[in-house]
Design a protein around this motif. Sequence first.
Motif, PDB file in Angstrom:
ATOM      1  N   ILE A 164       0.832  -1.192   0.000  1.00  0.00           N
ATOM      2  CA  ILE A 164       0.000   0.000   0.000  1.00  0.00           C
ATOM      3  C   ILE A 164       0.870   1.248   0.000  1.00  0.00           C
ATOM      4  CG2 ILE A 164      -1.607   1.278   1.472  1.00  0.00           C
ATOM      5  CD1 ILE A 164      -2.854  -1.649   1.867  1.00  0.00           C
ATOM      6  N   ARG A 165       0.640   2.100  -0.988  1.00  0.00           N
ATOM      7  CA  ARG A 165       1.390   3.346  -1.161  1.00  0.00           C
ATOM      8  C   ARG A 165       0.371   4.475  -1.282  1.00  0.00           C
ATOM      9  NH1 ARG A 165       6.543   1.621  -3.631  1.00  0.00           N
ATOM     10  NH2 ARG A 165       7.066  -0.145  -2.316  1.00  0.00           N
ATOM     11  N   PRO A 166       0.809   5.741  -1.210  1.00  0.00           N
ATOM     12  CA  PRO A 166      -0.165   6.835  -1.330  1.00  0.00           C
ATOM     13  C   PRO A 166      -0.933   6.768  -2.656  1.00  0.00           C
ATOM     14  CG  PRO A 166       1.916   7.652  -0.487  1.00  0.00           C
ATOM     15  CD  PRO A 166       2.152   6.222  -0.900  1.00  0.00           C
ATOM     16  N   PRO A 203      18.816   3.604  -5.054  1.00  0.00           N
ATOM     17  CA  PRO A 203      19.018   2.720  -6.200  1.00  0.00           C
ATOM     18  C   PRO A 203      18.299   1.382  -6.024  1.00  0.00           C
ATOM     19  CG  PRO A 203      21.088   3.680  -5.502  1.00  0.00           C
ATOM     20  CD  PRO A 203      20.076   4.030  -4.451  1.00  0.00           C
ATOM     21  N   HIS A 204      17.517   0.984  -7.015  1.00  0.00           N
ATOM     22  CA  HIS A 204      16.876  -0.334  -7.029  1.00  0.00           C
ATOM     23  C   HIS A 204      16.277  -0.551  -8.409  1.00  0.00           C
ATOM     24  CE1 HIS A 204      13.157   2.027  -6.379  1.00  0.00           C
ATOM     25  NE2 HIS A 204      12.491   0.979  -6.824  1.00  0.00           N
ATOM     26  N   LEU A 205      15.830  -1.787  -8.663  1.00  0.00           N
ATOM     27  CA  LEU A 205      15.106  -2.075  -9.899  1.00  0.00           C
ATOM     28  C   LEU A 205      13.653  -2.377  -9.553  1.00  0.00           C
ATOM     29  CD1 LEU A 205      15.045  -2.673 -12.988  1.00  0.00           C
ATOM     30  CD2 LEU A 205      15.434  -5.069 -12.398  1.00  0.00           C
ATOM     31  N   HIS A 206      12.755  -1.615 -10.153  1.00  0.00           N
ATOM     32  CA  HIS A 206      11.319  -1.944 -10.049  1.00  0.00           C
ATOM     33  C   HIS A 206      10.989  -2.856 -11.231  1.00  0.00           C
ATOM     34  CE1 HIS A 206       6.924  -0.957  -9.490  1.00  0.00           C
ATOM     35  NE2 HIS A 206       6.949  -1.346 -10.758  1.00  0.00           N
ATOM     36  N   TYR A 207      10.532  -4.071 -10.910  1.00  0.00           N
ATOM     37  CA  TYR A 207      10.317  -5.109 -11.933  1.00  0.00           C
ATOM     38  C   TYR A 207       8.854  -5.544 -11.909  1.00  0.00           C
ATOM     39  CZ  TYR A 207      10.811  -9.755 -14.156  1.00  0.00           C
ATOM     40  OH  TYR A 207      10.694 -10.857 -14.963  1.00  0.00           O
ATOM     41  N   MET A 239      11.820  -0.292 -14.192  1.00  0.00           N
ATOM     42  CA  MET A 239      11.756   1.161 -13.909  1.00  0.00           C
ATOM     43  C   MET A 239      12.994   1.658 -13.155  1.00  0.00           C
ATOM     44  SD  MET A 239       7.805   1.905 -12.929  1.00  0.00           S
ATOM     45  CE  MET A 239       6.472   1.229 -13.935  1.00  0.00           C
ATOM     46  N   HIS A 240      13.143   2.984 -13.152  1.00  0.00           N
ATOM     47  CA  HIS A 240      14.219   3.712 -12.457  1.00  0.00           C
ATOM     48  C   HIS A 240      15.600   3.393 -13.045  1.00  0.00           C
ATOM     49  CE1 HIS A 240      10.979   4.515  -9.731  1.00  0.00           C
ATOM     50  NE2 HIS A 240      10.922   3.272  -9.302  1.00  0.00           N
ATOM     51  N   LEU A 241      15.641   3.012 -14.331  1.00  0.00           N
ATOM     52  CA  LEU A 241      16.903   2.647 -14.975  1.00  0.00           C
ATOM     53  C   LEU A 241      17.812   3.862 -15.108  1.00  0.00           C
ATOM     54  CD1 LEU A 241      15.248   0.525 -17.816  1.00  0.00           C
ATOM     55  CD2 LEU A 241      16.397  -0.345 -15.759  1.00  0.00           C
ATOM     56  N   LEU A 253       7.813  -5.617  -8.041  1.00  0.00           N
ATOM     57  CA  LEU A 253       8.776  -5.877  -6.971  1.00  0.00           C
ATOM     58  C   LEU A 253       9.859  -4.810  -7.037  1.00  0.00           C
ATOM     59  CD1 LEU A 253       9.429  -9.724  -7.359  1.00  0.00           C
ATOM     60  CD2 LEU A 253       7.759  -8.589  -5.868  1.00  0.00           C
ATOM     61  N   ASP A 254      10.269  -4.297  -5.876  1.00  0.00           N
ATOM     62  CA  ASP A 254      11.440  -3.429  -5.818  1.00  0.00           C
ATOM     63  C   ASP A 254      12.629  -4.280  -5.405  1.00  0.00           C
ATOM     64  OD1 ASP A 254      10.088  -1.209  -6.624  1.00  0.00           O
ATOM     65  OD2 ASP A 254       9.806  -0.382  -4.611  1.00  0.00           O
ATOM     66  N   LEU A 255      13.519  -4.558  -6.361  1.00  0.00           N
ATOM     67  CA  LEU A 255      14.664  -5.440  -6.121  1.00  0.00           C
ATOM     68  C   LEU A 255      15.862  -4.597  -5.724  1.00  0.00           C
ATOM     69  CD1 LEU A 255      14.190  -7.662  -9.308  1.00  0.00           C
ATOM     70  CD2 LEU A 255      13.418  -8.173  -6.975  1.00  0.00           C
ATOM     71  N   PHE A 296      -1.652   0.911  -5.255  1.00  0.00           N
ATOM     72  CA  PHE A 296      -0.960  -0.320  -4.877  1.00  0.00           C
ATOM     73  C   PHE A 296       0.369  -0.329  -5.629  1.00  0.00           C
ATOM     74  CE2 PHE A 296      -5.436  -1.771  -4.577  1.00  0.00           C
ATOM     75  CZ  PHE A 296      -5.428  -2.281  -3.295  1.00  0.00           C
ATOM     76  N   HIS A 297       1.410  -0.805  -4.986  1.00  0.00           N
ATOM     77  CA  HIS A 297       2.681  -0.939  -5.670  1.00  0.00           C
ATOM     78  C   HIS A 297       2.531  -2.037  -6.717  1.00  0.00           C
ATOM     79  CE1 HIS A 297       7.092  -2.060  -5.793  1.00  0.00           C
ATOM     80  NE2 HIS A 297       7.017  -0.832  -6.260  1.00  0.00           N
ATOM     81  N   SER A 298       2.959  -1.764  -7.972  1.00  0.00           N
ATOM     82  CA  SER A 298       2.591  -2.638  -9.086  1.00  0.00           C
ATOM     83  C   SER A 298       3.649  -3.673  -9.448  1.00  0.00           C
ATOM     84  CB  SER A 298       2.260  -1.779 -10.307  1.00  0.00           C
ATOM     85  OG  SER A 298       3.331  -0.910 -10.574  1.00  0.00           O
TER      86      SER A 298
HETATM   87 ZN    ZN Z   1       8.649   0.061  -7.238  1.00  0.00          ZN
END
Ligand code: ZN
Length: 587
Positions: free
Chosen positions: A65-67, A175-179, A121-123, A74-76, A70-72
């Motif tokens: 749960i985010r503002p 820094p992370h990868l949103h997958y 994302m966030h590349l 995985l944040d790796l 829903f977070h769509s």
């Molecule tokens: Zn994310």
Amino acid sequence: MKYTTRILSLLITLSFLCSVEAQNNSFSTRSDSDHNNVASSLSNGNYTTMPIALPMSLAGCFAEIRPNHFHSGLDLRTNGKEGEKVYAPNDGYVSRINISAWGGGKVLYITHPDGYRTVYMHLSQFCGAIGRFVEDYQYNNHVYAFDIDLPKDSIKVKKGQLVALTGNTGGSAGPHLHYEIRLAENDQTINPLYFGLPYSDPVAPTIAGIKIYPANKQSTINGKNSELKVFPESKGENDITVAGRFYTGIYTYDQMESGSRNKNGIERIELFVDGELFHRYQVPTFMFEETRTVNALIDYAQYQRNREYYILSRHLRGDRNNFNIAFKNNGYIEFFDNNKHKIEYRVSDYKGNTTSRSFFVISDTSAKLTNSSDNLRSNGTPIVYFKRFHLDREGFSLDIEPYNIYDNDELIYRTTTASNVITPVHWTGLRNNALPPHQSINVALAIPGSIPASMRDKLTIVCINGKNKSACPTKEDNGWLKATSRTFGGFAICIDTTAPSINGVNFSEGKPFKANIIIVKISDNLSGIANYNCYINGEWQVAEHDGKTSSLYVSANSLHKGSNTISFTLTDAVGNTTEKTWKILKP
Ligand SMILES: [Zn+2]
């Protein structure tokens, strides 16, 4: 300056890494997720390897749960560093590239022949043919940010191919990868954990809080018409007396290792009343148009106070998601006897680890239900969740589409005066469920007759929420200004005659410059920066816009020895323009 140095060394490393097109990214697959039938229907074996060559460490889970959403995915975690290589998990083609100063930052979409689409994302950088395409597009169109769909197979990708490098672009907080894994046909997003990615999670979820809430003005909990924290507030499992209709809420999270600082989402919440399954919450997949229903699902006021998300048992009638399944009474609990009743929560993570907690309530049908006079008072306009709503007041109108609020309510309206605006502030809000609308609402404000024609294109509607004043994208229509807003609040018209501002960060006029990146800070007081351009010695440059630091980053590669001119033009949403030129000396 520390930040600058980091960016520089990063860019050098990144361009080196991108030239290496090999991969060694094999993990053994696992098959212990069969506690869920979603998993077995999805496991086709093509998505069982991580897109980065690191063991899974989650900084964020699917459907967390985010503002307002829903977070769509995985944040790796990427060991706190940018530049980790990203490999395609399966053959396919690049189907979309989205670059933005906000949100996902640099985003890559790959569509696969088995009907899935993976999203990254966030590349920090796109590799190979993808990188060349992006650069060409930016120079040909004189933009940094863009969002385009690519035709099938125009850029093909092989399984295991290096496609990008991880980063921290857009709204990323580190820094992370949103997958993500989506269905290609409709972008329905699915929890990647169901596809068999390897990870371990021996720790059962934590139940951090349980509350019960009166469902209406008549119900009481321990004699009061207000919510009660059952856990951890009350010592032990004290009995609670309830009269009338009520519902419950739970704040719970999962950790993959004990002591982990990250509070990941859980897989499933089940609520049992007297041993019978009464309510279940689970989000294995969702459509993006459903994501804002998160606001209807949680104790929104509590979330606004401290980000604790109590997931509620009750289901509002205008909330059309199916994550929150009430098996009875829309999730409202009511007893018609004077007995003791058991209420139990069971929470599971994606490995099937389960935590439960129960308490008792004593039903009291003899309790006099308060007949609050507040319930009879009405100072608002009734609004029905499935009908179109229109409000007309002097100099102001409001339109709300059907299913844009989550239950029947009353629209409260009043006006006040304020400084720095040229109209009254028209305040709007819901009386009962203080939730933001599901989609945008439409507001219109009359332009005061005293405004000269020459100033009309400098007007913008602002939305005021607490101390926050933000400009809404505004259009003029026949003496009125029209805008859409994602929130209720106060609406007024402002005049914006202030152009954006720009300041050099790591260089000064006429001074020698040795770095590889030129950095400036940009800002605008009100309507926001609509577009910008950067030129070195008259030639257009890609300037990377980072929203969270309000910065532009320009490669210094095209500086030549001696004196160079670097110039920027910035325009805000109502057309106020700033131009600034520096002379930079390259020794
Ligand atoms: Zn994310």
